[in-house]
Design a protein around this motif. Structure first.
Motif, PDB file in Angstrom:
ATOM      1  N   LEU A  30     -84.136  48.949  28.487  1.00 25.16           N
ATOM      2  CA  LEU A  30     -82.770  49.426  28.698  1.00 25.16           C
ATOM      3  C   LEU A  30     -81.848  48.350  29.262  1.00 25.16           C
ATOM      4  N   GLY A  31     -82.414  47.430  30.015  1.00 28.23           N
ATOM      5  CA  GLY A  31     -81.599  46.414  30.674  1.00 28.23           C
ATOM      6  C   GLY A  31     -81.724  45.051  30.031  1.00 28.23           C
ATOM      7  N   GLU A  32     -81.037  44.092  30.624  1.00 23.23           N
ATOM      8  CA  GLU A  32     -81.068  42.720  30.124  1.00 23.23           C
ATOM      9  C   GLU A  32     -82.171  41.911  30.793  1.00 23.23           C
ATOM     10  N   PRO A  52     -80.649  45.094  43.826  1.00 27.95           N
ATOM     11  CA  PRO A  52     -79.872  46.319  43.585  1.00 27.95           C
ATOM     12  C   PRO A  52     -79.654  46.629  42.104  1.00 27.95           C
ATOM     13  N   GLY A  53     -79.463  45.614  41.284  1.00 30.80           N
ATOM     14  CA  GLY A  53     -79.276  45.839  39.850  1.00 30.80           C
ATOM     15  C   GLY A  53     -80.494  46.460  39.193  1.00 30.80           C
ATOM     16  N   ARG A  54     -81.662  46.074  39.638  1.00 28.38           N
ATOM     17  CA  ARG A  54     -82.888  46.658  39.096  1.00 28.38           C
ATOM     18  C   ARG A  54     -83.064  48.093  39.575  1.00 28.38           C
ATOM     19  N   ILE A  55     -82.652  48.366  40.799  1.00 26.67           N
ATOM     20  CA  ILE A  55     -82.725  49.745  41.309  1.00 26.67           C
ATOM     21  C   ILE A  55     -81.772  50.633  40.506  1.00 26.67           C
ATOM     22  N   GLY A  68     -83.279  62.480  36.753  1.00 31.58           N
ATOM     23  CA  GLY A  68     -82.539  61.377  37.335  1.00 31.58           C
ATOM     24  C   GLY A  68     -82.646  61.317  38.851  1.00 31.58           C
ATOM     25  N   ILE A  69     -82.686  60.099  39.363  1.00 35.17           N
ATOM     26  CA  ILE A  69     -82.690  59.864  40.800  1.00 35.17           C
ATOM     27  C   ILE A  69     -81.504  58.949  41.096  1.00 35.17           C
ATOM     28  N   PRO A  70     -80.551  59.416  41.895  1.00 34.92           N
ATOM     29  CA  PRO A  70     -79.416  58.567  42.246  1.00 34.92           C
ATOM     30  C   PRO A  70     -79.857  57.326  43.033  1.00 34.92           C
ATOM     31  N   TYR A  71     -79.106  56.254  42.896  1.00 37.49           N
ATOM     32  CA  TYR A  71     -79.394  54.986  43.578  1.00 37.49           C
ATOM     33  C   TYR A  71     -79.642  55.204  45.065  1.00 37.49           C
ATOM     34  N   ARG A  72     -78.784  55.956  45.722  1.00 41.24           N
ATOM     35  CA  ARG A  72     -78.882  56.123  47.179  1.00 41.24           C
ATOM     36  C   ARG A  72     -80.188  56.784  47.595  1.00 41.24           C
TER      37      ARG A  72
END
Length: 83
Positions: A30-32, A52-55, A68-72
């Motif tokens: 999904l990411g770069e 943080p970007g990976r989280i 889904g789990i929010p970042y916080r």
């Protein structure tokens, strides 16, 4: 760099019958950034902090494949518990 909330991410993995390898694979797709299983395992086990970007990427993957789990909630230092 923050640590992941072990309890939150482990509970999600168990609930969705996922391995850390699958989480790492889906995040990489999904990411770069490529996240190896070892890096994911160390972060989930609290051995190493995670950028943080990976989280945020983990948050996006959990939303795409589940509730889904929010970042916080993923960050151990910011209250970690699921609501």
């Amino acid at each position: 760099m923050p640590n992941l909330s072990r309890e939150v991410i482990r509970a999600w993995l168990v609930e969705h019958n996922w391995s850390m390898a699958r989480l790492a694979e889906e995040c990489s797709a999904l990411g770069e950034d490529t996240i190896t299983e070892g890096v994911m395992r160390n972060a989930v086990n609290g051995i190493d902090p995670m950028r943080p970007g990976r989280i945020m990427l983990i948050s996006k993957v959990t939303a795409k494949f589940g509730d889904g789990i929010p970042y916080r909630q993923l960050v151990a230092d910011e209250g970690g518990g699921r609501s």
